[in-house]
Design an enzyme around this catalytic site. Structure first.
Site, PDB file in Angstrom:
ATOM      1  CG  ASP A 220      -1.881   1.067   1.192  1.00 31.94           C
ATOM      2  OD1 ASP A 220      -2.364   1.405   0.116  1.00 31.94           O
ATOM      3  OD2 ASP A 220      -2.165   1.696   2.390  1.00 31.94           O
ATOM      4  CD  GLU A 223      -0.430   5.238  -4.358  1.00 31.07           C
ATOM      5  OE1 GLU A 223       0.276   5.454  -3.206  1.00 31.07           O
ATOM      6  OE2 GLU A 223      -1.419   4.583  -4.389  1.00 31.07           O
ATOM      7  CG  ASP A 308      -8.032   5.078   0.798  1.00 27.48           C
ATOM      8  OD1 ASP A 308      -7.935   3.710   0.793  1.00 27.48           O
ATOM      9  OD2 ASP A 308      -7.180   5.648   1.475  1.00 27.48           O
TER      10      ASP A 308
HETATM   11  C1  GLC Z   1      -4.558   3.837   2.848  1.00 27.62           C
HETATM   12  C2  GLC Z   1      -5.023   2.384   2.334  1.00 27.62           C
HETATM   13  C3  GLC Z   1      -6.097   1.889   3.240  1.00 27.62           C
HETATM   14  C4  GLC Z   1      -5.619   1.544   4.575  1.00 27.62           C
HETATM   15  C5  GLC Z   1      -4.805   2.719   5.126  1.00 27.62           C
HETATM   16  C6  GLC Z   1      -4.128   2.296   6.454  1.00 27.62           C
HETATM   17  O1  GLC Z   1      -5.255   4.324   3.026  1.00 27.62           O
HETATM   18  O2  GLC Z   1      -5.582   2.620   0.907  1.00 27.62           O
HETATM   19  O3  GLC Z   1      -6.723   0.443   2.505  1.00 27.62           O
HETATM   20  O4  GLC Z   1      -6.322   0.760   5.301  1.00 27.62           O
HETATM   21  O5  GLC Z   1      -4.003   3.276   4.170  1.00 27.62           O
HETATM   22  O6  GLC Z   1      -3.016   1.554   6.194  1.00 27.62           O
END
Ligand code: GLC
Length: 587
Positions: A220, A223, A308
């Site tokens: 995650d 980017e 998100d």
């Molecule tokens: C980012 C991710 C989300 C995750 C959060 C905390 O917003 O896209 O899915 O829960 O980070 O790690």
């Protein structure tokens, strides 16, 4: 890639560069389109000639690659939340699933399993017996997936940071000093995944999680996202900023280049490092990696979810065209957070989202820290019963999902397809973007608005059967269809044979669960694929492939490849409401 469909014919344009691109498809209606590439480096440009949509996608995925077969468990239902912050909470969660008999294969651990959000650590305070928890979950048919973000805490007390410093692994400012950005661990440094040695280092570090029994990795923030830096480059800036205004520099071959020149490769290379590291650690296994960021070809390394979203019907609705676009770009294994990530879902939205989400290739319920809980039982017994029934449908259909992944490997066809994929001449089908085909045989048309219990469903030419009750519909027009919360919004093409398995609680039970080949229509054909669902044996021919046929009241299964010794299970076929046991099915 830009894909154009014009009266049934398709062509594609692919500008292969990980730098910023601005495509203006005649937004001012002046009759001209423009493409701007903000890069001083080279690029390749591909033109996929006028042909059919499947042919263009086949060519594009020949160039960029296709998904390897996912481990079977990863196609099951995944339960996630930011976060399940303690061992007790995770154990109770898993217990609830089994107690309530709601199918589930995976529990996902978000950032709070770590110590101080430091990558490759576990908080011993909250997960004192992490390894025991993971292994107990596994005994109960659950796989554990952990999040891994790229940011490494800049702290002399952090072992990963110290190692990274020694290797000069981190991205630097133009003046050579360490680049430091703000992410979950606070001030953090970013590994330069453009460098093969750093990818290897990172991939090997995964051993920390893999040796503790973790089954899959979720990449995650890759980017990379940095707090306070939502839009690193203004799309209207017109030209590439100087190197010292490109966040940081990265090493490409022997050269140091501004980050914006290769930004879109950051998530791709991190995910590649993850996939390759896992493949080294578990050489004969299929890997599950999930990523938020990627570039053309990301499907070779990971499933993609779309980040998100919010618990709104609008976001449920828009997930269909968004996932169709991602699918047409080669990413067959994709999904969005079921129930919505931000905000708070409610009973109706959650049930409606499962009605759609059970047909996403990647099926995960996930929500944010501050929203209300959205596990399948969070809204009382009626919603829970509806979701249970819907997830049973998902699991029943898993042999079909597996077959579709095999076909993706063979032809590049994604699982989720616009109606025009199969009906290129149908002008109405080309306009529909709140329905989709799941493979050649299922048409999915969910409720996408609050307060609705019925909707207009467009069925292309041919006969169709409602999956739930076999009612027949004539295609080539719209139908007004009613769905209660528990109904699967799916229509089966007449002429299809679907292999249905189950019922099961998780995919570990699937291989021995009875299979029913359901035949739709007077004449039907289908395909059934069998393998161990876990290893790379299929690449060595360890699979069985069957062609199924139902004609003049007779069912026939012809084996075209036999290379896998499948465990015993019961087989039958179901045609015109009659179920017939297949006695001598060769395993
Ligand atoms: C980012 C991710 C989300 C995750 C959060 C905390 O917003 O896209 O899915 O829960 O980070 O790690």
């Amino acid at each position: 890639m830009l894909l154009v469909l014009n009266h049934g014919k398709a062509y594609g344009l692919f500008l292969d560069s990980p730098a910023a691109q601005v495509w203006d498809l005649d937004s001012e209606r002046k009759g001209s389109a423009s493409v701007q590439l903000l890069s001083r480096r080279g690029f390749s440009f591909y033109w996929f000639e006028y042909s059919s949509l499947p042919e263009v996608v086949a060519a594009f995925t020949t160039l960029t690659g296709r998904c390897p077969l996912p481990p079977r468990w990863s196609l099951g239902h995944q339960q996630s939340r930011w976060s399940y912050p303690t061992e007790t909470i995770v154990r109770n969660l898993a217990g609830e699933f089994r107690k309530r008999r709601i199918p589930c294969d995976t529990i996902v651990l978000d950032i709070d399993y770590m110590d101080d959000y430091r990558v490759f650590t576990v908080s011993r305070q909250r997960f004192p017996l992490f390894e025991d928890m993971v292994s107990d979950l596994a005994k109960n048919g659950f796989h554990t997936v952990t999040i891994v973000d790229p940011g490494v805490k800049r702290s002399a007390r952090d072992g990963v940071f110290r190692e990274g410093q020694k290797l000069k692994a981190f991205c630097c400012n133009a003046d050579g000093s360490l680049f430091v950005g703000q992410v979950w661990p606070g001030a953090s440094c970013l590994p330069d995944f453009m460098r093969p040695d750093i990818r290897d280092w990172w991939g090997d570090k995964l051993e920390f999680l893999l040796s503790r029994g973790v089954a899959g990795i979720w990449n995650d923030m890759n980017e990379p996202a940095l707090f306070g830096n939502q839009r690193p480059l203004d799309p209207k800036c017109g030209e590439l900023p100087k190197n010292n205004r490109q966040l940081f520099l990265q090493q490409v071959d022997q050269e140091r280049v501004g980050h914006f020149e290769v930004r879109n490769a950051y998530g791709q290379q991190m995910t590649r490092a993850t996939y390759e590291g896992m493949s080294r650690a578990r050489p004969d296994q299929r890997q599950f990696v999930l990523t938020r960021s990627g570039y053309a070809g990301i499907q070779r390394y990971a499933a993609v979810w779309l980040g998100d979203n919010i618990s709104w019907f609008e976001h449920l609705r828009v997930s269909i065209p968004m996932l169709l676009n991602v699918s047409l770009s080669g990413v067959a294994f994709c999904g969005v957070d079921i129930g919505g990530f931000g905000g708070s879902t409610d009973a109706e939205l959650l049930a409606r989202w499962y009605q759609l989400g059970i047909f996403y290739p990647f099926c995960r319920n996930h929500c944010a820290l501050d929203g209300r809980p959205q596990e399948p039982w969070a809204f009382g017994s009626e919603t829970e019963a509806a979701i249970l029934r819907l997830l049973q449908v998902r699991y029943q259909l898993l042999p079909y999902f597996e077959r579709l992944f095999v076909e993706h490997r063979e032809t590049g066809a994604p699982l989720m397809r616009p109606l025009a994929w199969h009906h290129p001449e149908d002008q109405t089908a080309a306009q529909v973007d709140d329905q989709f085909m799941l493979g050649p045989d299922l048409l999915i048309a969910p409720i996408v608005q609050r307060g609705r219990t019925r909707r207009a469903v467009y069925l292309p030419k041919g006969d169709w059967f409602r999956f739930d009750n076999d009612t027949m519909f004539v295609g080539g027009r719209f139908h007004d269809v009613e769905y209660d919360l528990a109904s699967a919004p799916a229509f089966v093409r007449s002429g299809a044979i679907l292999p249905l398995a189950g019922p099961v609680q998780h995919t570990g039970e699937l291989e021995r669960a009875p299979v029913v080949f359901r035949c739709f229509g007077k004449r039907a054909e289908g395909r059934y694929w069998q393998d161990d669902g876990a290893s790379l044996g299929y690449q060595r021919g360890e699979y069985n492939n069957w062609l199924l046929k139902f004609e003049r009241g007779r069912f026939e299964a012809r084996c075209t490849h036999q290379g896998y010794n499948a465990p015993n299970r019961k087989y039958s076929y179901d045609a015109n409401g009659q179920r017939v046991r297949l006695k001598n099915w060769p395993h």
